[in-house]
Scaffold this active site. Structure first.
Site, PDB file in Angstrom:
ATOM      1  N   ARG A 118       0.817  -1.239   0.000  1.00 12.01           N
ATOM      2  CA  ARG A 118       0.000   0.000   0.000  1.00 12.01           C
ATOM      3  C   ARG A 118       0.842   1.277   0.000  1.00 12.01           C
ATOM      4  O   ARG A 118       0.346   2.354   0.348  1.00 12.01           O
ATOM      5  CB  ARG A 118      -0.988   0.016   1.169  1.00 12.01           C
ATOM      6  CG  ARG A 118      -1.932  -1.172   1.149  1.00 12.01           C
ATOM      7  CD  ARG A 118      -3.182  -0.927   1.960  1.00 12.01           C
ATOM      8  NE  ARG A 118      -4.052  -2.078   1.863  1.00 12.01           N
ATOM      9  CZ  ARG A 118      -4.026  -3.092   2.721  1.00 12.01           C
ATOM     10  NH1 ARG A 118      -3.188  -3.084   3.746  1.00 12.01           N
ATOM     11  NH2 ARG A 118      -4.846  -4.110   2.561  1.00 12.01           N
ATOM     12  N   LYS A 140       1.787  11.482 -11.004  1.00  6.59           N
ATOM     13  CA  LYS A 140       0.947  10.579 -11.798  1.00  6.59           C
ATOM     14  C   LYS A 140       1.776   9.353 -12.128  1.00  6.59           C
ATOM     15  O   LYS A 140       2.861   9.464 -12.713  1.00  6.59           O
ATOM     16  CB  LYS A 140       0.493  11.253 -13.089  1.00  6.59           C
ATOM     17  CG  LYS A 140      -0.719  12.114 -12.917  1.00  6.59           C
ATOM     18  CD  LYS A 140      -1.278  12.515 -14.278  1.00  6.59           C
ATOM     19  CE  LYS A 140      -2.462  13.431 -14.125  1.00  6.59           C
ATOM     20  NZ  LYS A 140      -2.949  13.926 -15.429  1.00  6.59           N
ATOM     21  N   GLU A 182       6.613  18.765 -24.672  1.00  2.00           N
ATOM     22  CA  GLU A 182       5.974  19.065 -23.379  1.00  2.00           C
ATOM     23  C   GLU A 182       6.436  20.432 -22.857  1.00  2.00           C
ATOM     24  O   GLU A 182       5.706  21.091 -22.118  1.00  2.00           O
ATOM     25  CB  GLU A 182       6.275  17.955 -22.354  1.00  2.00           C
ATOM     26  CG  GLU A 182       5.793  16.556 -22.752  1.00  2.00           C
ATOM     27  CD  GLU A 182       4.294  16.290 -22.507  1.00  2.00           C
ATOM     28  OE1 GLU A 182       3.509  17.252 -22.380  1.00  2.00           O
ATOM     29  OE2 GLU A 182       3.926  15.091 -22.464  1.00  2.00           O
ATOM     30  N   LYS A 224       4.880  23.318 -13.848  1.00  2.79           N
ATOM     31  CA  LYS A 224       4.223  22.062 -13.454  1.00  2.79           C
ATOM     32  C   LYS A 224       3.988  22.044 -11.949  1.00  2.79           C
ATOM     33  O   LYS A 224       2.915  21.648 -11.480  1.00  2.79           O
ATOM     34  CB  LYS A 224       5.067  20.863 -13.888  1.00  2.79           C
ATOM     35  CG  LYS A 224       4.467  19.549 -13.425  1.00  2.79           C
ATOM     36  CD  LYS A 224       4.081  18.608 -14.511  1.00  2.79           C
ATOM     37  CE  LYS A 224       3.224  17.473 -14.001  1.00  2.79           C
ATOM     38  NZ  LYS A 224       3.331  16.253 -14.765  1.00  2.79           N
ATOM     39  N   GLU A 234      -6.293  16.520 -10.082  1.00  2.00           N
ATOM     40  CA  GLU A 234      -6.934  16.866 -11.346  1.00  2.00           C
ATOM     41  C   GLU A 234      -8.454  16.998 -11.264  1.00  2.00           C
ATOM     42  O   GLU A 234      -9.188  16.336 -11.999  1.00  2.00           O
ATOM     43  CB  GLU A 234      -6.546  15.847 -12.429  1.00  2.00           C
ATOM     44  CG  GLU A 234      -6.737  16.407 -13.821  1.00  2.00           C
ATOM     45  CD  GLU A 234      -6.120  15.546 -14.907  1.00  2.00           C
ATOM     46  OE1 GLU A 234      -4.913  15.268 -14.840  1.00  2.00           O
ATOM     47  OE2 GLU A 234      -6.861  15.161 -15.803  1.00  2.00           O
ATOM     48  N   ARG A 238      -5.365  21.118 -13.296  1.00  3.41           N
ATOM     49  CA  ARG A 238      -4.338  20.171 -13.721  1.00  3.41           C
ATOM     50  C   ARG A 238      -4.672  19.538 -15.076  1.00  3.41           C
ATOM     51  O   ARG A 238      -3.770  19.157 -15.830  1.00  3.41           O
ATOM     52  CB  ARG A 238      -4.134  19.068 -12.658  1.00  3.41           C
ATOM     53  CG  ARG A 238      -3.009  18.124 -13.058  1.00  3.41           C
ATOM     54  CD  ARG A 238      -2.468  17.287 -11.937  1.00  3.41           C
ATOM     55  NE  ARG A 238      -1.357  16.491 -12.429  1.00  3.41           N
ATOM     56  CZ  ARG A 238      -0.562  15.770 -11.687  1.00  3.41           C
ATOM     57  NH1 ARG A 238      -0.723  15.736 -10.385  1.00  3.41           N
ATOM     58  NH2 ARG A 238       0.431  15.063 -12.225  1.00  3.41           N
ATOM     59  N   ASN A 242      -3.033  18.406 -20.018  1.00  2.00           N
ATOM     60  CA  ASN A 242      -3.341  17.398 -21.030  1.00  2.00           C
ATOM     61  C   ASN A 242      -3.651  17.994 -22.394  1.00  2.00           C
ATOM     62  O   ASN A 242      -4.240  17.308 -23.240  1.00  2.00           O
ATOM     63  CB  ASN A 242      -4.539  16.559 -20.572  1.00  2.00           C
ATOM     64  CG  ASN A 242      -4.130  15.586 -19.495  1.00  2.00           C
ATOM     65  OD1 ASN A 242      -3.188  14.838 -19.664  1.00  2.00           O
ATOM     66  ND2 ASN A 242      -4.827  15.618 -18.376  1.00  2.00           N
ATOM     67  N   HIS A 245      -3.346  15.880 -25.490  1.00  3.49           N
ATOM     68  CA  HIS A 245      -3.113  14.496 -25.067  1.00  3.49           C
ATOM     69  C   HIS A 245      -4.252  13.550 -25.437  1.00  3.49           C
ATOM     70  O   HIS A 245      -4.023  12.359 -25.577  1.00  3.49           O
ATOM     71  CB  HIS A 245      -2.852  14.436 -23.554  1.00  3.49           C
ATOM     72  CG  HIS A 245      -1.466  14.883 -23.167  1.00  3.49           C
ATOM     73  ND1 HIS A 245      -0.960  16.112 -23.503  1.00  3.49           N
ATOM     74  CD2 HIS A 245      -0.474  14.257 -22.469  1.00  3.49           C
ATOM     75  CE1 HIS A 245       0.276  16.230 -23.026  1.00  3.49           C
ATOM     76  NE2 HIS A 245       0.598  15.121 -22.398  1.00  3.49           N
ATOM     77  N   HIS A 249      -2.956  10.531 -27.137  1.00  2.00           N
ATOM     78  CA  HIS A 249      -3.073   9.166 -26.604  1.00  2.00           C
ATOM     79  C   HIS A 249      -3.757   8.257 -27.618  1.00  2.00           C
ATOM     80  O   HIS A 249      -3.407   7.079 -27.745  1.00  2.00           O
ATOM     81  CB  HIS A 249      -3.848   9.177 -25.281  1.00  2.00           C
ATOM     82  CG  HIS A 249      -3.051   9.715 -24.125  1.00  2.00           C
ATOM     83  ND1 HIS A 249      -3.599  10.006 -22.899  1.00  2.00           N
ATOM     84  CD2 HIS A 249      -1.728  10.019 -24.002  1.00  2.00           C
ATOM     85  CE1 HIS A 249      -2.664  10.465 -22.072  1.00  2.00           C
ATOM     86  NE2 HIS A 249      -1.528  10.492 -22.729  1.00  2.00           N
ATOM     87  N   HIS A 262       5.795   9.468 -27.161  1.00  2.00           N
ATOM     88  CA  HIS A 262       4.728  10.217 -26.486  1.00  2.00           C
ATOM     89  C   HIS A 262       4.762  11.700 -26.895  1.00  2.00           C
ATOM     90  O   HIS A 262       3.739  12.284 -27.268  1.00  2.00           O
ATOM     91  CB  HIS A 262       4.875  10.064 -24.968  1.00  2.00           C
ATOM     92  CG  HIS A 262       3.878  10.859 -24.196  1.00  2.00           C
ATOM     93  ND1 HIS A 262       2.547  10.542 -24.159  1.00  2.00           N
ATOM     94  CD2 HIS A 262       4.010  11.990 -23.443  1.00  2.00           C
ATOM     95  CE1 HIS A 262       1.901  11.434 -23.408  1.00  2.00           C
ATOM     96  NE2 HIS A 262       2.767  12.308 -22.959  1.00  2.00           N
TER      97      HIS A 262
END
Ligand code: NAD
Ligand code: GLY
Length: 360
Positions: A118, A140, A182, A224, A234, A238, A242, A245, A249, A262
């Site tokens: 955990r 993330k 980015e 950032k 998010e 936030r 993206n 993205h 993606h 990416h």
């Protein structure tokens, strides 16, 4: 060395940025509070830099996991390989996992650290430009699924980020450009002055001029860190990180993980987002031209793959974490330097972008 902070109360942490930081053993040592340390890296980065990190750890280094290199290995199976090694070596809950590599290793390593018992401590040592300006900061973590990119994951913050800009010397030009995608993103979504700086200094950046590079990494990380501190999980701002993205993606998944880097997919996706923003009346044609042109100057692709139909794009874009009730939501641009929060757009302009942008 520059030190920035991601301000998250008790879970705040430093981002160290500077040339040759891996030689400063005390930097890493001060964040290790356990005799059980694992380094996760890959088959390309480990031969280059693992020894340098191991030297900082001495007898505390108990295990290394060297994964195969590539986006196609950002999977649950790779995460399991890490769990196997942690269990075989009887790692306890106070252990530390160090992710040494680009965004792929950072995302997998962070996810394994988030899940093992955990949650165990983890440290990011990003070795690509993309990882130094984006993926190592903000917590993330996760892996891909055959049906969708980054669909399995967790928010889990590192204890520190050590960005040694010296390691970028071994990065090839294609990967370096992918990182610039980015960097440009921050200018577009919230930092117009930085976008102007990038327009004027892109050649120096591409030539890896030390000062230009240090400035671009620091300013990107500052952007950032501010966004993450304001909205860690998010629920609002936030999501602007993206930009491009959702399209990107879809390109990565649709083309097969690894065909487009990416950052390359993000560059194409951002040009699509800019095109759609123009169709909605927010950007004008001159803004779109500037955006396309800066990506081209950064040696990035700007045209989506011709074998990905508009229909396929829509199917893939339907699997995105920003969607609500199955409706596609996108980050678009109101102007250069200002992004929208996620918006649902009418089908027609989206179809027009997917059908026309980049197609004959
Ligand atoms: P990557 O991790 O695949 O690294 C790119 C390539 O460079 C790899 O072949 C790697 O082995 C090699 N490499 C790494 N460091 C090197 C060095 N110093 N010298 C020589 N070669 C080196 O790709 P990436 O662009 O770093 O990261 C992309 C990944 O990051 C994607 O999976 C993306 O989804 C993820 N990402 C995550 C976040 C986040 O917030 N967690 C943000 C952006 C991107
Ligand atoms: N790279 C997107 C984010 O960190 O939110």
């Amino acid at each position: 060395m520059k030190t920035l902070h991601v301000d998250l109360g008790e879970r705040s942490y430093p981002i160290y940025i500077g040339h040759g930081l891996l030689q400063h053993q005390e930097l890493l040592q001060q964040h290790i509070h356990s005799r059980q340390v694992m380094i996760v890296s890959n088959s390309t980065v480990a031969p280059l830099y693992l020894q340098r990190v191991a030297d900082c750890l001495e007898e505390n280094l108990l295990a290394t996991v060297i994964l195969p290199d590539g986006e196609q290995f950002k999977t649950l199976e790779s995460t399991s390989t890490i769990f196997d090694a942690l269990l075989e070596k009887r790692f306890s809950r106070n252990a530390t996992l160090i992710a040494l590599g680009g965004g792929v290793i950072g995302d997998i390593g962070g996810f394994a650290a988030a899940c093992y018992q955990r949650g165990i401590a983890f440290v990011q040592i990003p070795t690509t430009l993309l990882a130094q300006v984006d993926s190592s900061v903000g917590g993330k973590t996760g892996v891909n699924h055959a049906l969708g990119k980054n669909m399995i994951g967790a928010f889990y913050q590192p204890r520190c980020v050590i960005a040694d800009t010296g390691v970028l010397e071994t990065l090839d030009d294609r990967q370096f450009s992918a990182g610039i995608a980015e960097v440009i993103k921050y200018g577009l979504i919230r930092d117009q002055a930085f976008f102007h700086w990038l327009e004027n200094n892109l050649q120096a950046l591409l030539a890896r001029d030390k000062q230009a590079l240090a400035y671009a990494i620091e300013r990107s990380c500052r952007n950032k860190a501010e966004v993450v501190a304001a909205d860690e999980q998010e629920s609002g701002i936030r999501a602007t990180l993206n930009l491009g993205h959702t399209f990107g993606h879809a390109i990565e998944t649709g083309a097969g993980y690894g065909r487009f880097l990416h950052g390359e997919a993000v560059a194409i996706g951002t040009c699509q987002a800019a095109d759609l923003s123009r169709r909605l009346g927010w950007l004008d044609a001159a803004d779109v031209a500037r955006i396309v042109s800066i990506f081209q100057e950064a040696r990035l692709p700007v045209i989506p793959p011709q074998d990905l139909s508009a229909q396929r794009f829509l199917e893939l874009m339907a699997v995105d974490k920003k969607n609500i009730d199955g409706k596609i939501r996108l980050i678009l641009l109101e102007s250069i330097g200002s992004a929208t929060l996620p918006v649902s757009v009418d089908k027609q302009p989206l179809h027009e972008t997917l059908k026309q942008y980049g197609r004959n």
